[in-house]
Structures are given as C-alpha cells and as structure tokens.
Design a protein around this motif. Structure first.
Motif, PDB file in Angstrom:
ATOM      1  N   LEU A  61       0.838  -1.200   0.000  1.00 15.00           N
ATOM      2  CA  LEU A  61       0.000   0.000   0.000  1.00 15.00           C
ATOM      3  C   LEU A  61       0.872   1.249   0.000  1.00 15.00           C
ATOM      4  O   LEU A  61       1.942   1.268   0.598  1.00 15.00           O
ATOM      5  N   TYR A 115       0.632   5.383   0.941  1.00 20.97           N
ATOM      6  CA  TYR A 115      -0.112   6.428   1.633  1.00 20.97           C
ATOM      7  C   TYR A 115       0.606   7.764   1.430  1.00 20.97           C
ATOM      8  O   TYR A 115       1.820   7.820   1.281  1.00 20.97           O
ATOM      9  N   MET A 153      -3.504   0.346  -3.376  1.00 21.91           N
ATOM     10  CA  MET A 153      -3.179  -0.977  -2.860  1.00 21.91           C
ATOM     11  C   MET A 153      -2.887  -1.877  -4.047  1.00 21.91           C
ATOM     12  O   MET A 153      -3.669  -1.907  -4.999  1.00 21.91           O
ATOM     13  N   ALA A 161       1.430  -5.328   3.765  1.00 27.51           N
ATOM     14  CA  ALA A 161       0.553  -6.127   4.609  1.00 27.51           C
ATOM     15  C   ALA A 161       1.033  -7.565   4.568  1.00 27.51           C
ATOM     16  O   ALA A 161       1.261  -8.134   3.498  1.00 27.51           O
ATOM     17  N   PHE A 209      -5.812 -11.747   9.711  1.00 26.25           N
ATOM     18  CA  PHE A 209      -4.810 -11.340  10.686  1.00 26.25           C
ATOM     19  C   PHE A 209      -3.679 -10.629   9.975  1.00 26.25           C
ATOM     20  O   PHE A 209      -2.529 -11.021  10.027  1.00 26.25           O
ATOM     21  N   GLN A 210      -4.022  -9.561   9.250  1.00 24.75           N
ATOM     22  CA  GLN A 210      -3.019  -8.845   8.493  1.00 24.75           C
ATOM     23  C   GLN A 210      -2.610  -7.589   9.232  1.00 24.75           C
ATOM     24  O   GLN A 210      -3.453  -6.882   9.765  1.00 24.75           O
ATOM     25  N   PHE A 242      -6.125  -0.489  15.077  1.00 23.70           N
ATOM     26  CA  PHE A 242      -4.682  -0.489  15.254  1.00 23.70           C
ATOM     27  C   PHE A 242      -4.260   0.802  15.966  1.00 23.70           C
ATOM     28  O   PHE A 242      -4.801   1.868  15.691  1.00 23.70           O
ATOM     29  N   LEU A 296       3.843  -0.019  14.918  1.00 22.41           N
ATOM     30  CA  LEU A 296       2.611  -0.623  15.400  1.00 22.41           C
ATOM     31  C   LEU A 296       2.746  -0.934  16.887  1.00 22.41           C
ATOM     32  O   LEU A 296       3.681  -1.613  17.300  1.00 22.41           O
ATOM     33  N   TYR A 329      -3.035  -4.151  18.211  1.00 20.67           N
ATOM     34  CA  TYR A 329      -3.915  -4.534  17.109  1.00 20.67           C
ATOM     35  C   TYR A 329      -5.077  -5.336  17.711  1.00 20.67           C
ATOM     36  O   TYR A 329      -4.851  -6.305  18.454  1.00 20.67           O
ATOM     37  N   ARG A 380      -8.904  -7.242  16.869  1.00 22.31           N
ATOM     38  CA  ARG A 380      -9.874  -7.714  15.891  1.00 22.31           C
ATOM     39  C   ARG A 380     -11.112  -8.146  16.645  1.00 22.31           C
ATOM     40  O   ARG A 380     -11.015  -8.925  17.597  1.00 22.31           O
ATOM     41  N   LEU A 387      -5.041  -8.862  19.557  1.00 21.46           N
ATOM     42  CA  LEU A 387      -4.346  -9.926  18.839  1.00 21.46           C
ATOM     43  C   LEU A 387      -2.831  -9.796  18.928  1.00 21.46           C
ATOM     44  O   LEU A 387      -2.120 -10.791  18.874  1.00 21.46           O
ATOM     45  N   ASP A 388      -2.366  -8.587  18.992  1.00 19.89           N
ATOM     46  CA  ASP A 388      -0.920  -8.368  18.953  1.00 19.89           C
ATOM     47  C   ASP A 388      -0.613  -7.056  19.638  1.00 19.89           C
ATOM     48  O   ASP A 388      -1.040  -6.010  19.185  1.00 19.89           O
ATOM     49  N   SER A 406     -10.957  -6.953   8.630  1.00 23.53           N
ATOM     50  CA  SER A 406      -9.916  -7.973   8.754  1.00 23.53           C
ATOM     51  C   SER A 406      -9.645  -8.703   7.442  1.00 23.53           C
ATOM     52  O   SER A 406      -8.578  -9.248   7.246  1.00 23.53           O
ATOM     53  N   SER A 407     -10.608  -8.693   6.528  1.00 19.78           N
ATOM     54  CA  SER A 407     -10.418  -9.389   5.259  1.00 19.78           C
ATOM     55  C   SER A 407      -9.622  -8.564   4.261  1.00 19.78           C
ATOM     56  O   SER A 407      -9.232  -9.051   3.211  1.00 19.78           O
ATOM     57  N   LEU A 408      -9.351  -7.316   4.585  1.00 15.95           N
ATOM     58  CA  LEU A 408      -8.663  -6.422   3.659  1.00 15.95           C
ATOM     59  C   LEU A 408      -7.456  -5.794   4.335  1.00 15.95           C
ATOM     60  O   LEU A 408      -7.437  -5.607   5.547  1.00 15.95           O
ATOM     61  N   SER A 409      -6.460  -5.426   3.541  1.00 16.89           N
ATOM     62  CA  SER A 409      -5.258  -4.820   4.104  1.00 16.89           C
ATOM     63  C   SER A 409      -5.431  -3.343   4.418  1.00 16.89           C
ATOM     64  O   SER A 409      -4.761  -2.806   5.277  1.00 16.89           O
ATOM     65  N   LYS A 410      -6.328  -2.676   3.696  1.00 13.63           N
ATOM     66  CA  LYS A 410      -6.421  -1.224   3.761  1.00 13.63           C
ATOM     67  C   LYS A 410      -6.863  -0.755   5.139  1.00 13.63           C
ATOM     68  O   LYS A 410      -7.830  -1.297   5.686  1.00 13.63           O
ATOM     69  N   GLN A 411      -6.150   0.238   5.673  1.00 15.56           N
ATOM     70  CA  GLN A 411      -6.491   0.826   6.955  1.00 15.56           C
ATOM     71  C   GLN A 411      -6.757   2.320   6.773  1.00 15.56           C
ATOM     72  O   GLN A 411      -6.089   2.980   5.984  1.00 15.56           O
ATOM     73  N   PHE A 412      -7.703   2.817   7.558  1.00 14.74           N
ATOM     74  CA  PHE A 412      -8.053   4.231   7.530  1.00 14.74           C
ATOM     75  C   PHE A 412      -7.568   4.857   8.837  1.00 14.74           C
ATOM     76  O   PHE A 412      -7.888   4.364   9.916  1.00 14.74           O
TER      77      PHE A 412
END
Lengths: 113, 113
Positions: free
Chosen positions: A34, A36, A48, A92, A98-99, B33, B45, B48, B50, B55-56, B97-103
């Motif tokens: 990605l 940004y 992406m 990612a 769990f990305q 995140f 990071l 995280y 979910r 998770l982390d 969670s199914s996508l990498s993109k974060q806002f």
C-alpha cells in the motif's frame, strides 16, 4: 524480521517535474503493498497493489508492483506544490483475517514553485 | 463521509502523569490499530485488535502502556506513568480484517515535559 525500505529519503523538485519513489520489502507471507500520502497529519490512502505488473493509476499518480524482485514504485507526473508530502509505503503480511502493516520510514517530497 | 476520530488532538502533560487517548473506529470496521510516529522511528505498530480482542501488542512497552476496546465504538490507549520519551504522535486506524487497507484518524500529538 519484516522490513520495508524506501528511497530516496527526501527529494526536492520543481513544479512540472516527474518523480519516482521506490519501495523494497522483505516480509513473510506477503498479502499486498500500500502507498499512503501524509501531509500535515493522518496518512491518507493512495493505492493498494496485490498483483505484479498491473499498474494502478489515479490522475497524475501511478504505481506498479514487482513481486519477483520485491519492490514497488510510485510515479508522480507534472508535479504540483500540493504534492509536497511524505509518501509512505507499507506492506501487509499475515494470514487472512490477521493482516498487519509494516511501514517504511517514508520519502519526503518537496515541490517548489 | 465515514472517518476515524481521535481525542484529544493535542496533549501536553508532565512526566509521571497518566495519559488516556481515545479512538472511535469507522462504524462496521472490526480491526483497530494503534501506531506511534516519531521522526526517528517512523510509524510503529503498538497494538492490534480484531472484533475487540487484542491480537498483537508486542510493539507496546508493557510496563506502562495498555490498550483496550471497551466496546465496538471505542478504543483506548493509556500510558501510566508517562515519560518524555513517549512524546510522539499516536495514530489510531481501523479496517476490515479481510482487507489490508487501513483508515487513519487525525492523531493525538503527545508532549511529555
């Protein structure tokens, strides 16, 4: 350890120039890459990429991914002063559901009038 | 236009004080995140979540930092006691969670004197 390296660290160009920003990576379980743009505050999403060789375009910006050589480039043509920002590359990695993103330190672009 | 919100936007405090930062993710997003950004380290990071479960949090100093999601509309990051080296911009981001993109949210600029 996952790693994302961007070059150059900073760049000064004149309005109208074309610039190429580089991003190389080493991650386990790659999912996507990605780009940004960060101006004053929050990073805003640009592109992406998940597949090699398919160019993504948005106006004067375009990006392409090479999964064999593990790098991506971001091109900006006919630069404007409003393109001045830090451009962040992130990769990612992880399993579906769990990305997480690993960011490079960014390229600081300054476009002078 | 759905956005991640964060409060406060700026916080100045003295060493030893407790600091709490809040984040409201985009409605419907199930991953949250927390990142810290400094000039030297870039975006790191910290934690995280979910579906509200952590998770982390391996990126977070455990002795003084804690992150929680009391409900789906609120994530908190707490530092107790704060130290000058905690001075940074703290970003919250959300995604699916199914996508990498974060806002990303607008960030909280923390200064510890």
């Amino acid at each position: 350890e996952d790693k994302v390296v961007q070059s150059p660290l900073s760049l000064v160009v004149h309005e109208g120039d074309t610039v190429t920003l580089n991003c190389s990576y080493e991650v386990t379980n790659f999912r996507s890459l990605l780009w940004y743009k960060q101006e004053k505050k929050a990073p805003t999403f640009l592109f992406m990429l998940t597949s090699s060789g398919i160019e993504k375009k948005s106006g004067r910006l375009s990006s392409i991914l090479d999964k064999k050589e593990l790098f991506s480039i971001l091109n900006i043509t006919a630069t404007q002063t409003g393109d001045s920002a830090v451009y962040l590359c992130a990769v990612a990695s992880g399993d579906t559901g769990f990305q997480k993103l690993v960011f490079g330190t960014g390229t600081r672009l300054l476009v002078s009038p | 236009d759905a956005r991640v919100t964060q409060t406060p936007r700026d916080k100045v405090t003295e060493m030893g004080q407790e600091v709490t930062m809040r984040c409201q993710p985009i409605l419907g997003h199930n991953t949250v995140f927390w990142y810290r950004q400094t000039m030297m380290q870039g975006l790191e990071l910290l934690a995280y979540f979910r579906n509200r479960a952590p998770l982390d949090d391996s990126g977070m100093p455990k002795d003084r930092f804690s992150a929680e999601m009391p409900d789906a509309t609120l994530a908190t990051l707490k530092i107790q006691p704060s130290e000058p080296r905690d001075s940074a911009v703290y970003f919250c981001a959300s995604g699916l969670s199914s996508l990498s993109k974060q806002f990303f949210g607008p960030g909280t600029r923390l200064t510890v004197l």
